[in-house]
Design a protein around this motif. Structure first.
Motif, PDB file in Angstrom:
ATOM      1  N   GLY A 165       1.357  -1.581  -0.117  1.00 13.09           N
ATOM      2  CA  GLY A 165      -0.083  -0.160   0.323  1.00 13.09           C
ATOM      3  C   GLY A 165       0.666   1.163  -0.131  1.00 13.09           C
ATOM      4  N   LYS A 166       1.102   2.243   0.932  1.00 14.38           N
ATOM      5  CA  LYS A 166       0.919   3.709   1.064  1.00 14.38           C
ATOM      6  C   LYS A 166       2.717   3.277   0.910  1.00 14.38           C
ATOM      7  CE  LYS A 166       0.721   5.012   5.546  1.00 14.38           C
ATOM      8  NZ  LYS A 166      -0.418   5.659   6.571  1.00 14.38           N
ATOM      9  N   GLU A 167       2.834   2.874   2.128  1.00 11.83           N
ATOM     10  CA  GLU A 167       5.020   1.939   2.294  1.00 11.83           C
ATOM     11  C   GLU A 167       5.376   2.074   0.779  1.00 11.83           C
ATOM     12  OE1 GLU A 167       4.650  -1.072   4.724  1.00 11.83           O
ATOM     13  OE2 GLU A 167       4.051  -0.295   6.460  1.00 11.83           O
ATOM     14  N   LEU A 168       4.438   0.739   0.446  1.00 15.06           N
ATOM     15  CA  LEU A 168       4.944   0.467  -1.160  1.00 15.06           C
ATOM     16  C   LEU A 168       5.366   1.890  -2.299  1.00 15.06           C
ATOM     17  CD1 LEU A 168       4.496  -2.302  -3.868  1.00 15.06           C
ATOM     18  CD2 LEU A 168       4.093  -0.010  -4.816  1.00 15.06           C
ATOM     19  N   LEU A 169       3.930   3.100  -2.268  1.00 15.19           N
ATOM     20  CA  LEU A 169       4.322   3.615  -2.833  1.00 15.19           C
ATOM     21  C   LEU A 169       4.945   4.718  -2.030  1.00 15.19           C
ATOM     22  CD1 LEU A 169       2.513   5.408  -4.886  1.00 15.19           C
ATOM     23  CD2 LEU A 169       1.479   6.714  -3.658  1.00 15.19           C
ATOM     24  N   ALA A 170       5.544   4.322  -1.422  1.00 17.47           N
ATOM     25  CA  ALA A 170       6.560   5.873  -0.380  1.00 17.47           C
ATOM     26  C   ALA A 170       7.893   5.785  -0.891  1.00 17.47           C
ATOM     27  CB  ALA A 170       5.654   6.298   0.920  1.00 17.47           C
ATOM     28  N   ASP A 171       8.550   4.395  -0.663  1.00 18.70           N
ATOM     29  CA  ASP A 171       9.497   3.248  -1.803  1.00 18.70           C
ATOM     30  C   ASP A 171       9.542   3.851  -2.394  1.00 18.70           C
ATOM     31  OD1 ASP A 171      11.467   1.845  -0.479  1.00 18.70           O
ATOM     32  OD2 ASP A 171      10.662   0.953  -2.247  1.00 18.70           O
ATOM     33  N   TRP A 172       8.432   3.596  -3.056  1.00 17.75           N
ATOM     34  CA  TRP A 172       8.903   4.164  -5.616  1.00 17.75           C
ATOM     35  C   TRP A 172       9.022   4.998  -5.258  1.00 17.75           C
ATOM     36  CZ3 TRP A 172       3.743   2.408  -9.048  1.00 17.75           C
ATOM     37  CH2 TRP A 172       4.674   2.368 -10.372  1.00 17.75           C
ATOM     38  N   ARG A 173       8.444   5.310  -4.506  1.00 17.72           N
ATOM     39  CA  ARG A 173       8.857   7.602  -5.073  1.00 17.72           C
ATOM     40  C   ARG A 173       9.778   7.386  -5.090  1.00 17.72           C
ATOM     41  NH1 ARG A 173       2.582   9.888  -3.120  1.00 17.72           N
ATOM     42  NH2 ARG A 173       1.443   9.753  -5.434  1.00 17.72           N
ATOM     43  N   LYS A 174      10.672   7.077  -2.805  1.00 11.12           N
ATOM     44  CA  LYS A 174      11.561   7.442  -2.306  1.00 11.12           C
ATOM     45  C   LYS A 174      12.813   7.270  -3.789  1.00 11.12           C
ATOM     46  CE  LYS A 174      14.495   8.128   1.048  1.00 11.12           C
ATOM     47  NZ  LYS A 174      15.259   8.971   0.654  1.00 11.12           N
ATOM     48  N   ARG A 175      12.991   6.343  -4.227  1.00 14.21           N
ATOM     49  CA  ARG A 175      13.609   5.244  -4.955  1.00 14.21           C
ATOM     50  C   ARG A 175      13.701   6.342  -6.708  1.00 14.21           C
ATOM     51  NH1 ARG A 175      15.031  -0.125  -5.050  1.00 14.21           N
ATOM     52  NH2 ARG A 175      14.426  -0.620  -6.643  1.00 14.21           N
ATOM     53  N   ALA A 176      12.699   6.604  -7.210  1.00 12.43           N
ATOM     54  CA  ALA A 176      12.582   7.309  -7.908  1.00 12.43           C
ATOM     55  C   ALA A 176      12.780   8.992  -8.413  1.00 12.43           C
ATOM     56  CB  ALA A 176      10.693   7.436  -8.934  1.00 12.43           C
ATOM     57  N   GLU A 177      13.282   9.449  -7.045  1.00 13.85           N
ATOM     58  CA  GLU A 177      13.568  11.015  -6.800  1.00 13.85           C
ATOM     59  C   GLU A 177      14.997  10.701  -7.512  1.00 13.85           C
ATOM     60  OE1 GLU A 177      14.088  11.464  -2.764  1.00 13.85           O
ATOM     61  OE2 GLU A 177      11.899  11.737  -2.368  1.00 13.85           O
ATOM     62  N   ARG A 178      15.476   9.984  -6.930  1.00 12.26           N
ATOM     63  CA  ARG A 178      16.890   9.965  -8.495  1.00 12.26           C
ATOM     64  C   ARG A 178      16.932   9.175  -9.874  1.00 12.26           C
ATOM     65  NH1 ARG A 178      22.981   8.488  -6.178  1.00 12.26           N
ATOM     66  NH2 ARG A 178      21.762   6.323  -5.923  1.00 12.26           N
ATOM     67  N   GLY A 179      17.442   9.414 -11.036  1.00 12.08           N
ATOM     68  CA  GLY A 179      16.760   9.260 -12.312  1.00 12.08           C
ATOM     69  C   GLY A 179      18.254   8.483 -12.373  1.00 12.08           C
ATOM     70  N   THR A 180      17.678   7.318 -12.870  1.00 11.68           N
ATOM     71  CA  THR A 180      18.497   6.186 -13.604  1.00 11.68           C
ATOM     72  C   THR A 180      19.229   6.985 -15.546  1.00 11.68           C
ATOM     73  OG1 THR A 180      18.598   5.051 -12.673  1.00 11.68           O
ATOM     74  CG2 THR A 180      19.191   3.839 -14.139  1.00 11.68           C
TER      75      THR A 180
END
Lengths: 531, 197
Positions: A371-386
């Motif tokens: 749920g929201k933990e997964l989304l929060a983790d995803w957003r954090k990981r997406a803050e930096r680009g690849t």
């Protein structure tokens, strides 16, 4: 009873080189053209949105049944055998080789020169770009090969992500620009503009990417070619007492007991890097006991390609993966060195990527994320680009890098299948460690220049954009065919496209294969009246 | 069949069928071609409300669950998958994961009844979350698999959802709309904000 089809030009194979060669011949010469394809026709454009969706949703092949069963060979080969060939699912990436590619022996003392210069091929590069509709921009003179005319279409615009990645990439001192592509940036020849579906490879659902079926459909509709599908050419036969090719012996896959013969004034083998040399080897006769066009034993030899080193680099950039992930930045700076202490030429490309920023169900501590933990983790990981970076590097082929006839494996019709075995030349093999280490160091420099970090790096052992097997040369000692593709041993037998490439350069090679085919078409056409 | 036998049976099926699903195409000939693939709507929705982000809203969660059901209904085993460069191998879609997932949902209900005296959908979100966490703690996958490869129905649902444009837009709070037809010229622009961001 044998069915006999007569023509002026018989083209064996219907891939991208065959399609554009046939188009040119039909426009310029009065000649009856018959095309023979072992595979099936492909689904029409109207079905491609649905096929693409199945591919996206389930991974299903958007080109179902595009191969022949019973043709599993020893060695790596791409299985596509259909109208349009491999270019039905290509990415539409169309760089030119650089002038250096044609003179590596003269310039660097490595490998072999081609029997033609870049300047000789340049008009046919332009013609290939115009026939396909390539969108591109010229790079800086020192870093890009010369061209005589502008690209036929404006470049595909850089994406927002690539605009951010460009200044980062250029910190290493190399310029980057929009990858030339056979994808429409404007409407072109009745085909639509690219709308970023981002599935160019394996399938473009709107026809913005060039694929050979468009050419075949137009030629068939105009009655300019006769294209027979599901018809497998098994060997070529010579005129009795002559070195001219008399006819091709084939079978229809639905009626294998009823042989088909294709009689023609000129034969053009355009069956790709495996099946072209294979056909010559399989056509051995008394006077040519090791195969047609093989008096000097070069058929099947010098199979070539390029390997690559790639990396994913995390960067402190806010990127938005998915804007148009198949479009890239390109640099040919490293393909054009003036002098080298050690030979290394490579291209360099940069893409947006989501690697390292994907959603996950478990964090680094092993906690399950929902749920929201997964989304929060995803957003954090997406803050930096690849960024994904990749360099194809030049691999020079050994003479024994070869397609041969497999003594053990037979096709369903009892013909020996090919065996494919790649081998680097001794000089190239000796440089492999240095080459790959240097490219890894380059990526590390790129990461450092952007305050980033490499999250993965790999070397692909596979040789991409394979060619060779019927390479061109100045004479029969150095090649199977001349610089127009005409075989030295048979005046009415031409080899075209990938098999004729002397070396594979270090960038995508399809445009070059087509340009070689168009150049061959000028020579093939001389036999027939001009229109 | 007694309740206990049924429980044992379902537990066996729930672990065995995903193993088939993860196998090759040959296995699917007996794995699930003719098996029912529809998942119990009520339990699946409750699962969606448990594993998908609240930020989607009830409408977004229902869309995701419906989309997952539609995806499953359209699934075909033993279909040739995309083959490309660098390999001569051909591969095929695995067995239909639906029967295994359906059994897993039944097991969720059985476990819920046994532990809490109510169906899974009737439990509090905390209770449901605790049950799913326990299940996923046994799964090895850190990354979300493609749905067809998911051994667990929760991973299948999540694996399906994160590939949708809606999920990507929600994560980035921007209208990227990946894999959809959009004007080419606009690709040079920064994706605009989503309506809720």
């Amino acid at each position: 009873m044998t069915r006999v089809l007569e023509s002026d030009v018989c083209i064996i194979g219907s891939g991208i080189t065959a399609a554009l060669l046939a188009e040119k011949l039909s426009e310029e010469r009065e000649a009856k053209i018959v095309v023979v394809e072992a595979g099936d026709d492909v689904p029409p454009l109207s079905q491609r949105s649905r096929l693409r969706q199945r591919s996206l949703d389930y991974g299903e092949s958007p080109w179902p049944r595009d191969h022949l069963d019973g043709y599993e060979v020893d060695g790596i080969q791409s299985r596509s055998m259909c109208v349009g060939g491999l270019a039905m699912h290509w990415g539409g990436v169309t760089p030119r080789f650089t002038p250096e590619d044609f003179r590596i022996k003269s310039l660097y003392g490595m490998g072999d020169d081609w029997p033609m210069s870049y300047e000789e091929l340049e008009p046919f590069y332009q013609e290939a770009e115009e026939r396909m509709g390539v969108a591109g921009e010229q790079g800086p003179p020192d870093a890009d090969g010369p061209r005589s005319k502008p690209y036929p279409q404006p470049p595909l615009p850089l994406t927002y992500n690539l605009e951010l990645l460009k200044p980062w990439g250029e910190k290493i001192g190399a310029p980057f620009w929009s990858q030339p592509s056979a994808k429409n940036s404007v409407p072109y020849r009745g085909r639509a503009v690219c709308c970023r579906n981002d599935t160019c490879s394996p399938i473009c659902p709107v026809g913005a990417k060039y694929s050979p079926d468009f050419t075949w459909n137009a030629l068939k509709a105009a009655g300019k070619v006769e294209l027979l599908t599901r018809t497998l050419v098994r060997r070529l036969e010579l005129v009795r007492g002559s070195d001219r090719v008399s006819h091709a012996v084939a079978l229809h896959r639905d009626r294998p007991s009823e042989p088909v013969e294709f009689h023609a004034k000129t034969f053009v083998v355009a069956a790709g890097y495996v099946w072209s040399p294979h056909l010559l080897l399989a056509s051995a006769t008394g006077r040519f006991p090791t195969g047609l066009a093989n008096r000097t034993g070069l058929v099947g030899r010098y199979m070539n390609g390029h390997r690559n080193v790639s990396a994913f680099i995390r960067l402190p950039l806010r990127l938005y993966p998915g804007v148009n992930g198949q479009h890239s930045l390109m640099s040919h700076q490293f393909m054009r060195p003036s002098r080298l202490a050690k030979y290394l030429r490579h291209d360099l490309r940069i893409w947006e990527s989501s690697v390292g920023g994907e959603p996950r169900v478990r964090d680094d501590a092993g906690n399950v994320l929902l749920g929201k933990e997964l989304l929060a983790d995803w957003r954090k990981r997406a803050e930096r680009g690849t960024a994904r970076v990749r360099a194809y590097y030049d691999v020079l082929p050994h003479r024994d890098s070869a397609v041969t006839l497999d003594p053990y494996r037979k096709s369903p019709w009892g013909d020996p299948l090919p065996r494919i075995s790649y081998r680097d030349s001794d000089e190239s093999a000796a440089l492999r460690g240095y080459t790959e280490d240097t490219l890894k160091q380059l990526f590390q420099r790129m990461a450092k220049a952007g305050d980033g970090e490499i999250i993965s790096m790999r070397v692909d052992d596979f040789q991409d954009h394979p060619g060779g097997g019927c390479r061109m040369g100045v004479d029969a000692r150095t090649g199977v065919c001349d610089r127009f593709g005409r075989t030295f041993d048979h005046e009415n037998l031409f080899m075209v496209g990938a098999p004729t490439a002397v070396t594979a350069s270090c960038c995508n090679a399809t445009l070059t294969f087509v340009a070689l085919g168009l150049r061959a078409a000028t020579e093939i056409g001389r036999e027939f009246p001009a229109l | 069949m007694s309740a206990l036998d049924r429980r044992r049976f379902l537990k066996t099926v729930a672990t065995a069928v995903p193993a088939v699903a993860a196998g090759n195409a040959a296995a699917c000939a007996t794995g699930g071609i003719s098996a029912p693939a529809h998942l119990d709507d009520r339990t699946l929705l409750a699962l969606g409300e448990t594993v998908l982000p609240d930020e989607l809203g009830s409408g977004g969660i229902q869309r995701a669950v419906r989309g997952f059901q539609t995806w499953l209904a359209g699934y075909r085993p033993a279909v040739e998958v995309t083959h490309g460069y660098g390999t001569g191998n051909l591969d095929y879609t695995p067995a239909n994961p639906g029967p295994g997932w359906a059994a897993q949902l039944e097991v969720l209900n059985l476990e819920a009844e046994e532990r809490f005296g109510a169906a899974f959908a009737a439990l509090s979100k905390e209770q449901r979350t605790e049950m799913i966490r326990r299940q996923l703690a046994r799964e090895r996958a850190d990354r979300l698999p493609d749905p067809a490869q998911a051994r667990n129905v929760a991973l299948g649902l999540l694996g399906y959802w994160v590939q949708t444009p809606e999920a990507v837009n929600l994560c980035y709070q921007a209208r990227i709309d990946p894999l959809t037809c959009r004007p080419l010229a606009a690709q040079a622009e920064k994706p605009g904000p989503t309506s809720g961001s």
